[in-house]
Motif scaffolding. Structure first.
Motif, PDB file in Angstrom:
ATOM      1  N   GLY A 101      -0.495  -4.425 -24.838  1.00 19.44           N
ATOM      2  CA  GLY A 101       0.475  -4.072 -23.799  1.00 19.44           C
ATOM      3  C   GLY A 101       1.615  -3.224 -24.295  1.00 19.44           C
ATOM      4  N   MET A 102       2.841  -3.761 -24.230  1.00 17.57           N
ATOM      5  CA  MET A 102       4.039  -2.950 -24.442  1.00 17.57           C
ATOM      6  C   MET A 102       4.407  -2.766 -25.920  1.00 17.57           C
ATOM      7  N   PHE A 103       3.657  -3.340 -26.824  1.00 14.30           N
ATOM      8  CA  PHE A 103       3.953  -3.190 -28.248  1.00 14.30           C
ATOM      9  C   PHE A 103       3.661  -1.765 -28.704  1.00 14.30           C
ATOM     10  N   SER A 104       4.558  -1.202 -29.486  1.00  9.37           N
ATOM     11  CA  SER A 104       4.324   0.109 -30.081  1.00  9.37           C
ATOM     12  C   SER A 104       3.327  -0.028 -31.227  1.00  9.37           C
ATOM     13  N   LEU A 105       2.315   0.818 -31.215  1.00  7.97           N
ATOM     14  CA  LEU A 105       1.303   0.821 -32.274  1.00  7.97           C
ATOM     15  C   LEU A 105       1.278   2.159 -33.005  1.00  7.97           C
ATOM     16  N   LYS A 106       2.386   2.874 -32.908  1.00  8.71           N
ATOM     17  CA  LYS A 106       2.456   4.189 -33.554  1.00  8.71           C
ATOM     18  C   LYS A 106       2.684   4.043 -35.058  1.00  8.71           C
ATOM     19  N   GLY A 107       2.078   4.940 -35.830  1.00 12.40           N
ATOM     20  CA  GLY A 107       2.307   4.968 -37.272  1.00 12.40           C
ATOM     21  C   GLY A 107       2.019   3.632 -37.929  1.00 12.40           C
TER      22      GLY A 107
END
Length: 366
Positions: A290-296
């Motif tokens: 969902g809303m968790f950032s998974l960038k980098g």
């Protein structure tokens, strides 16, 4: 807060001591009646599998934030690795089927980070193999006392051990004749404070009197790629004191902790062996939908398979690297990014350490 913690600790400790005495009395009666009592040999090596943040999907503000498979396949890529005497993770959210969050008042719910997983998701953790969860973090209380109480009720019903709230600062239990104590800390409201190191040491010291192995979990430190390093200082994120995780980890080991497992920064951090005890400073985002950032670096995490002896001393650890993205979700990472990151950061943050990182394993130098 100190008074509440003291009351909770004494109440819990008294209940456990009473239960232990009753069990001992029953065991003594059985032994008298048995001509040839069996002696159970204790394990020489204990296995602790540990991961970081987990939130399988939130029905708030709408069911659109739930995964298309209703989370049943959340751990499918790693289920063969989730084995051990202890299988631990951080429960980053509560279990609750309905309700609004007070933290979202006055703002668009779609921009509010409040997580409540449907009650049925609790059994997914149990089926995956988790038997110890931290509820000391900034999201278990997103739906106030109702969410916290319902989460506790479900974990109790599934016989999953948990700790970290003021009314449940620790848990004591036995697996294969080994007595374990688990306690968890965070800088957030209603949690056992990571910032009060003296109180943390006192709690750990008392638990060590009751248990063979004491496992400490903490949710602390800044969040994201800018906070990959263990600074050895108090970390501040969005004007909030997130604790000095280095000082905390060393202090609880000095007080008797055998393993320290950190989470909160949403990225992988360094590891350390201090006084023969293992510390993971952040296990990253393990399974978050969902809303968790998974960038980098937020998209990579370790699955730690730790081995310790009966004294709690570190033997070695195998590291399974995983990755996440919005489409494929949780999968194995053939590039071993989390393991390589853990090695690099440990070399930088703990120069001169006595560890060897090789073939996805961490072990002590001879």
């Amino acid at each position: 807060m100190k008074k509440l913690l003291s009351i909770a600790f004494l109440t819990g400790l008294a209940a456990y001591t009473l239960m232990s005495c009753q069990n001992k009395t029953q065991a003594e009666v059985k032994q008298v009646k048995t001509d040839t009592p069996k002696v159970k040999l204790l394990k020489d090596t204990l296995s602790i599998t540990a991961v970081g943040d987990m939130m399988l999907g939130s029905a708030f503000p709408s069911k659109l934030n739930l995964p298309p498979d209703d989370a049943v396949n959340s751990f499918a890529a790693v289920d063969t690795f989730l084995k051990g005497d202890i299988v631990f993770g951080n429960l980053e959210g509560c279990f609750l089927n309905s309700g609004n969050s007070n933290k979202c008042k006055g703002i668009n719910p779609n921009n509010c980070y409040a997580f409540r997983m449907p009650d049925r998701y609790a059994s997914i953790y149990k089926k995956a193999g988790f038997n110890v969860l931290s509820i000391a973090n900034n999201h278990v209380g997103d739906f106030d006392a109702k969410g916290r109480k319902n989460t506790a009720r479900l974990l109790d019903s599934l016989q999953i051990h948990y700790a970290g709230q003021l009314n449940k600062p620790f848990d004591l239990f036995e697996i294969d004749s080994i007595k374990y104590a688990f306690c968890a800390f965070a800088p957030n409201e209603n949690t056992v404070s990571i910032k009060n190191i003296d109180s943390a040491k006192a709690l750990v010291a008392e638990l060590k009197k009751q248990a063979d192995i004491v496992i400490v979990s903490f949710h602390g430190g800044g969040e994201g790629a800018r906070f990959e390093h263990v600074t050895r200082k108090t970390e501040v994120f969005f004007k909030e004191n997130r604790g000095n995780v280095y000082a905390f980890a060393h202090a609880v080991i000095d007080a008797g902790a055998d393993v320290v497992l950190g989470h909160g920064p949403h990225v992988t951090r360094a590891v350390e062996v201090y006084r023969n005890k293992f510390i993971a400073y952040s296990l990253g985002n393990f399974c978050t939908y969902g809303m968790f950032s998974l960038k980098g670096p937020n998209g990579f995490a370790p699955l730690l398979q730790l081995k310790i002896n009966r004294k709690g001393d570190f033997l070695y650890a195998d590291v399974v690297s995983v990755k996440q993205d919005k489409v494929n979700r949780l999968t194995l990472d053939e590039n071993h990014t989390a393991f390589d990151k853990m090695k690099t950061l440990t070399d930088i943050d703990f120069a001169g350490h006595n560890l060897i990182f090789e073939n996805n394993q961490i072990r002590l130098k001879n």
